[in-house]
Design an enzyme around this catalytic site. Structure first.
Site, short mmCIF file in Angstrom:
data_model
loop_
_atom_site.label_atom_id
_atom_site.label_comp_id
_atom_site.label_asym_id
_atom_site.label_seq_id
_atom_site.Cartn_x
_atom_site.Cartn_y
_atom_site.Cartn_z
CG HIS A 170 -5.82 -2.09 8.73
ND1 HIS A 170 -5.92 -0.75 9.07
CD2 HIS A 170 -4.50 -2.39 8.83
CE1 HIS A 170 -4.72 -0.28 9.34
NE2 HIS A 170 -3.85 -1.25 9.21
CG ASN A 208 -8.82 -1.20 11.94
OD1 ASN A 208 -7.88 -1.85 11.50
ND2 ASN A 208 -9.34 -0.17 11.30
CG ASP A 224 -0.27 -0.42 2.52
OD1 ASP A 224 0.96 -0.30 2.60
OD2 ASP A 224 -0.97 -0.85 3.45
CD GLU A 228 -8.67 1.07 7.68
OE1 GLU A 228 -8.67 0.17 8.54
OE2 GLU A 228 -7.97 2.09 7.79
C1 GLP Z 1 -0.50 0.21 8.68
C2 GLP Z 1 -0.21 -0.43 7.30
C3 GLP Z 1 -0.35 -1.90 7.38
C4 GLP Z 1 0.39 -2.34 8.63
C5 GLP Z 1 -0.42 -1.98 9.82
C6 GLP Z 1 0.27 -2.22 11.14
O1 GLP Z 1 -1.51 1.12 8.66
N1 GLP Z 1 -0.97 0.02 6.20
O2 GLP Z 1 0.15 -2.51 6.21
O3 GLP Z 1 0.53 -3.73 8.62
O4 GLP Z 1 -0.92 -0.66 9.71
O5 GLP Z 1 1.23 -1.25 11.42
P1 GLP Z 1 2.21 -1.35 12.68
O6 GLP Z 1 3.11 -2.50 12.40
O7 GLP Z 1 2.94 -0.04 12.71
O8 GLP Z 1 1.36 -1.59 13.86
#
Ligand code: GLP
Length: 253
Positions: A138, A136, A67, A143
């Site tokens: 995702h 959440n 992404d 989402e």
């Molecule tokens: C972000 C990314 C995801 C990631 C997730 C967890 O928003 N878009 O691809 O896996 O949230 O992030 P973190 O590892 O900083 O908790």
């Protein structure tokens, strides 16, 4: 689904890096699906250590990230382009031109999303898709509410996601939209590996593994993948029932 629970986040990252390294040694031209987020930082560091020790080469690999934020150019400090560049280009032999992310600054983001999916197909599809987990539930930026057949597209970010990622945008201008691979796209990868660590992920992990498969927790759709590995540390696994059948904790390898 294969579930592994490791002692801590570092040990879990080492297991993930080992799996990626094993794949690349067996298949030097592998196509890797990569992910960002704090969870992935120790994975990128472990891969870098292996390359620097001469135990791994990423020179033949192609990568596609999950992404990118809409509206950010690749040189914006909050862009995932920057995160990935810093994480893997100076310290490894991954070729910069082999690293792909959607262009957040494309004039037509929806067309860019479609073209990104075409580029993945043209590269032969993803051999191993690495995934983090949002608080959440995702995956990528899919989402809650996402359909299981969703493709690469522009999505609206949940306010909780924007708050969780606000630290990367000190000016406060957290983007509202992102381009993300869809659940349908992710499920087409030949294998998926989700990594979640820390207590903030425990509820999402429990929903993903033991809740109903459905749009309330998009990560739950991954349970439909025939080759899914979930790697957790003890804190992220804390909400699972004993029946989840996790292998006993292992130390770093
Ligand atoms: C972000 C990314 C995801 C990631 C997730 C967890 O928003 N878009 O691809 O896996 O949230 O992030 P973190 O590892 O900083 O908790």
């Amino acid at each position: 689904m294969r579930l592994m629970v490791l002692r801590d986040a570092e040990a879990a990252a080492v297991v993930v890096a080992d799996r990626l390294a094993d794949l690349v040694r067996a298949q030097p031209r592998a196509v890797l699906g990569l992910a960002t987020g704090a969870t992935m930082e120790p994975v990128h560091a472990a891969l870098t250590r292996r390359v620097q020790a001469g135990a791994l080469s990423l020179a033949g690999v192609t990568t596609f990230n999950l992404d990118e934020y809409v509206g950010l150019s690749p040189d914006h400090p909050g862009a995932y382009h920057q995160t990935m560049w810093r994480a893997l280009i100076p310290g490894t032999d991954l070729r910069p031109e082999a690293m792909h992310l959607p262009r957040g600054d494309a004039p037509d983001p929806m067309a860019e999303a479609r073209a990104y999916e075409t580029r993945i197909r043209a590269a032969g599809g993803i051999d191993l898709q690495l995934l983090g987990l949002g608080r959440n539930g995702h995956v990528g930026f899919n989402e809650p509410g996402t359909r299981p057949d969703s493709r690469c597209r522009v999505t609206l970010l949940a306010e909780t996601t924007r708050a969780a990622n606000a630290r990367h945008f000190p000016g406060g201008a957290v983007p509202r939209r992102a381009i993300t691979l869809g659940i349908g796209t992710i499920l087409e990868a030949r294998a998926c590996l989700l990594l979640a660590t820390g207590p903030a992920k425990a509820a999402a992990v429990a929903a993903m593994i033991e809740g109903p498969v459905g749009p309330a927790c998009p990560a739950s759709y991954l349970r439909r993948h025939p080759r899914l590995t979930v790697v957790l540390d003890r804190e992220a696994a804390a909400g699972l029932s004993a029946a989840a059948g996790a292998a006993p904790p292992r130390g770093p390898q």
